[in-house]
Structures are given as structure tokens and as C-alpha cells.
Design an enzyme around this catalytic site. Structure first.
Site, short mmCIF file in Angstrom:
data_model
loop_
_atom_site.label_atom_id
_atom_site.label_comp_id
_atom_site.label_asym_id
_atom_site.label_seq_id
_atom_site.Cartn_x
_atom_site.Cartn_y
_atom_site.Cartn_z
N TYR A 1 -5.47 6.50 -9.04
CA TYR A 1 -6.67 5.73 -8.69
C TYR A 1 -7.88 6.27 -9.46
CZ TYR A 1 -4.16 3.41 -4.94
OH TYR A 1 -3.27 2.64 -4.23
N THR B 1 -8.47 0.10 6.93
CA THR B 1 -7.37 0.68 6.17
C THR B 1 -6.03 0.53 6.87
OG1 THR B 1 -7.62 2.88 7.17
CG2 THR B 1 -8.94 2.42 5.21
N VAL B 2 -4.98 0.53 6.06
CA VAL B 2 -3.60 0.67 6.53
C VAL B 2 -3.05 1.96 5.90
CG1 VAL B 2 -3.10 -1.76 6.93
CG2 VAL B 2 -2.79 -0.82 4.63
N TRP C 1 -7.60 -6.49 5.93
CA TRP C 1 -6.21 -6.90 5.78
C TRP C 1 -5.92 -7.98 6.83
CZ3 TRP C 1 -2.97 -4.93 2.03
CH2 TRP C 1 -3.41 -3.76 1.38
N CYS D 1 0.83 -1.21 0.00
CA CYS D 1 0.00 0.00 0.00
C CYS D 1 0.86 1.26 0.00
CB CYS D 1 -0.90 -0.03 1.23
SG CYS D 1 -1.81 1.51 1.51
#
Length: 351
Positions: A183, A119-120, A85, A52
Site C-alpha cells: 500500500y 473497516t472490515v 462497505w 480485503c
């Protein structure tokens, strides 16, 4: 990077008529002298995924500042389902410090029924097991400004006070047009949305080519937060964004100024040695099944060109200012040389 909530067995969906990133993050901060979340060595765990770009920023900053002993790091695998994740790289597929198999468990520990994407990067309070924050732009700034008592000797000033206004201005354009711009191209669901996103992205890249033509770094004469934020997108450009996200007017390696700038950073300790190309490709090509239905991961491109001389030293500048480069990464945090052919057994990029 996040995934849209769904059941545990399916990949998320990403394509939209016109991609818009959800930026409503957990805004809690860990601050020096803070009441709820004070800076405290050994209390927090930074959870990342090398794949990521948003998490890669935190990995780089933590390493440049020498915070490895103050903030431990948990590393998720490169792929995930639509729900979370996972720590599938660890023995038993359980994080050895948090004792959980899925990052979602830390979110749910603090916010039962957490309704948003998992999220990370995320910082988790080890004693309680609950997530503190996933506000990735603020995380790296706080590592620079709030954790100074635990910075290594010779740590660089990545967010110098006298340059903050300019850094913030550059960061805003880089985020909206480049970091998020790739993105916007990749997840565009209509031709019109893609065409507009494509034009915005390459307009910004042309601006960066011009800005960096006669200065070594984005702001000032040393590496700053601005360079960290741009680098993680550039490192992924030819490997995934050019093909997978259709950002294909030109490769990074065909933009001479940005290509030399990216190689300069790549060979600087903290940047290339935190870049795991195999995990990057695995994530994008295997997870984004609405873009790449087969999940087939391409074998290319050839990555050895990252080691070509960049010549940026001629522009002057001092990468770490009055400081020094970080030493080799801890053994347990080194990128597998099989995943980055330019990383040696000591975890450093071979120049």
C-alpha cells in the site's frame, strides 16, 4: 481495509504524499469469561469482504479453527463507496442476520456519528446490532486463544504459546514492510516516497525468500498466524499489487521460494478455497479511482499456475501439527468457481 469518509456517491481518495495507515481501531475484545463481550456461540457475526486482505485473514482463521457454527459470517461485496462497505451480494442487498444494507449502520448503532473509516473485518453483536471491534490483528489472535471451547476437533494451534514471541516478531516485520508495504507503494503521491517504499518492500521480500529457503513455514514446523498474515498479501501480489500498485521489480511467480511457499499454502484447505480472485481484482481496480481512473479491470493474469507442484513437502513440516485439515466450507460460504478456477463445486481447491 477502510475508506476515507466522504459522501455516499463518491469513491474515497487514497493517494498521499507518503501513505500512512490509520491504525486507531475499536480495541474492545471478545474474551472467554469477559464481562461486556464474553465468548458466546451464536451471539456475534463476523463481517468480511473477500476482496480485503485484512478480512481474508479472519476468514481463513475462522475456517481453520472450525468456528463456522459458533460465529456466523456476513460477506460484503467487493466494491464500496467512500462511506461504507455494503451487503450487495445478499438478496435485497440486506444482510440476512443483521438486517442492514451497509456495515456503517452497525458502527453507527454503537457509535452515533462514528468519525472514522468503516473497516472490515468487523465483529458485530447480533442482539444489539452494534459493532464490537474492528481491530483486525487482535481478532484472529482471539479466535485462536479465546474461542478454544468451540474449536473443531483437530483444529491447529495457530498461536502456540512457546512460539508467540517469534511469531510476534515476524508478524511485525511482515506487517510494516510487506502487508502495508504494498500500500505504501501503491498510494505514494511522490516519486521519492514511491522509490523508498519500493526498496523497503523488496528488501523484505528478499529476506522472506532467504528465511523460507530451508524451512516450510515462517515459524516452527506447522502453519501459524504468521503464515496466514503473509499469505493474503502474496495471494494478491500478481493479480493486483504488481501492476496496480507498481510493485513490479518482479512478480511473485518470479520469486521461486515465495512462489512455491504461496502455492503450498494455497493448496492447503482454508487458504486457496477462501481466495476470490475476481472480487480481489474488482475491488482494487474499481474502487481506487485515483490510481485507476477508468475503473477497467484487467482480464489477467492466468491463475492456473497456482496449481503447479510446489515441492515444499521435501522440507518436512506438518501443516496442521497433530491436528487435521478442515472439511469443505459450508455451502453458503463457498467461493464461486467462476471467480477462482481452481475451486471445485465442493468449495475445495483441486490439487
Amino acid at each position: 481495509m477502510s475508506e476515507k469518509a466522504s459522501d455516499d456517491t463518491q469513491q474515497g481518495t487514497y493517494v498521499e504524499d507518503e501513505f500512512t495507515r490509520d491504525t486507531a481501531y475499536i480495541e474492545d475484545r471478545i474474551t472467554d469469561g469477559g464481562e461486556q463481550w464474553p465468548v458466546e456461540a451464536g451471539r456475534y457475526r463476523l463481517v468480511v469482504a473477500r476482496a480485503c486482505p485484512w478480512a481474508n485473514r479472519a476468514i481463513i482463521v475462522r475456517r481453520l479453527l472450525g468456528l463456522e457454527d459458533a460465529i456466523s459470517m456476513g460477506i460484503c461485496g467487493p466494491t464500496h463507496d467512500a462511506n461504507s462497505w455494503t451487503f450487495d451480494l445478499d438478496p435485497g442487498e440486506v444482510d440476512p442476520v443483521l438486517g442492514i444494507p451497509r456495515l456503517k449502520d452497525a458502527y453507527e448503532k454503537r457509535f452515533p456519528g462514528y468519525p472514522k473509516g468503516i473497516t472490515v473485518p468487523a465483529i458485530v453483536d447480533v442482539p444489539s446490532g452494534g459493532v464490537v471491534t474492528n481491530n483486525f490483528p487482535q481478532i484472529t489472535l482471539d479466535l485462536s486463544t479465546q474461542w478454544t471451547r468451540f474449536h473443531r476437533d483437530g483444529a491447529p494451534d495457530l498461536y502456540p504459546e512457546e512460539l508467540r514471541a517469534e511469531i510476534d516478531e515476524v508478524n511485525e516485520r511482515v506487517y510494516t514492510e510487506v502487508n502495508n508495504g504494498v500500500y505504501r507503494c501503491g498510494f505514494a503521491g511522490t516519486q521519492a516516497a514511491y522509490d523508498a517504499a519500493y526498496e523497503r518492500l523488496f528488501t523484505a521480500l528478499d529476506w522472506l525468500e532467504e528465511r523460507l529457503a530451508d524451512q516450510r513455514y515462517l515459524v516452527g514446523d506447522t502453519i501459524t498466524e504468521a503464515d496466514v498474515r503473509l499469505f493474503t498479501t502474496l495471494a494478491r501480489f500478481d493479480a493486483v499489487y504488481h501492476g496496480h500498485f507498481k510493485c513490479n521489480r518482479s512478480k511473485l511467480s518470479e520469486m521461486p521460494v515465495l512462489w512455491a511457499y504461496a502455492r503450498d499454502l494455497f493448496t492447503t484447505p482454508g487458504f486457496g478455497d477462501t481466495t476470490d480472485f475476481a472480487q480481489i481484482k474488482s475491488h482494487y481496480y474499481e474502487v481506487h479511482r485515483d490510481i485507476n481512473p477508468t475503473g477497467v479491470v484487467p482480464l489477467g493474469p492466468d491463475l492456473t499456475n497456482w496449481a503447479e507442484p510446489h515441492g515444499r513437502e521435501a522440507l518436512g513440516g506438518r501443516p496442521f501439527g497433530d491436528g487435521t485439515p478442515p472439511g469443505p466450507p459450508p455451502e453458503g460460504e463457498r467461493v464461486d468457481p467462476a471467480n477462482n478456477p481452481l475451486v471445485g463445486a465442493d468449495g475445495l481447491v483441486r490439487v
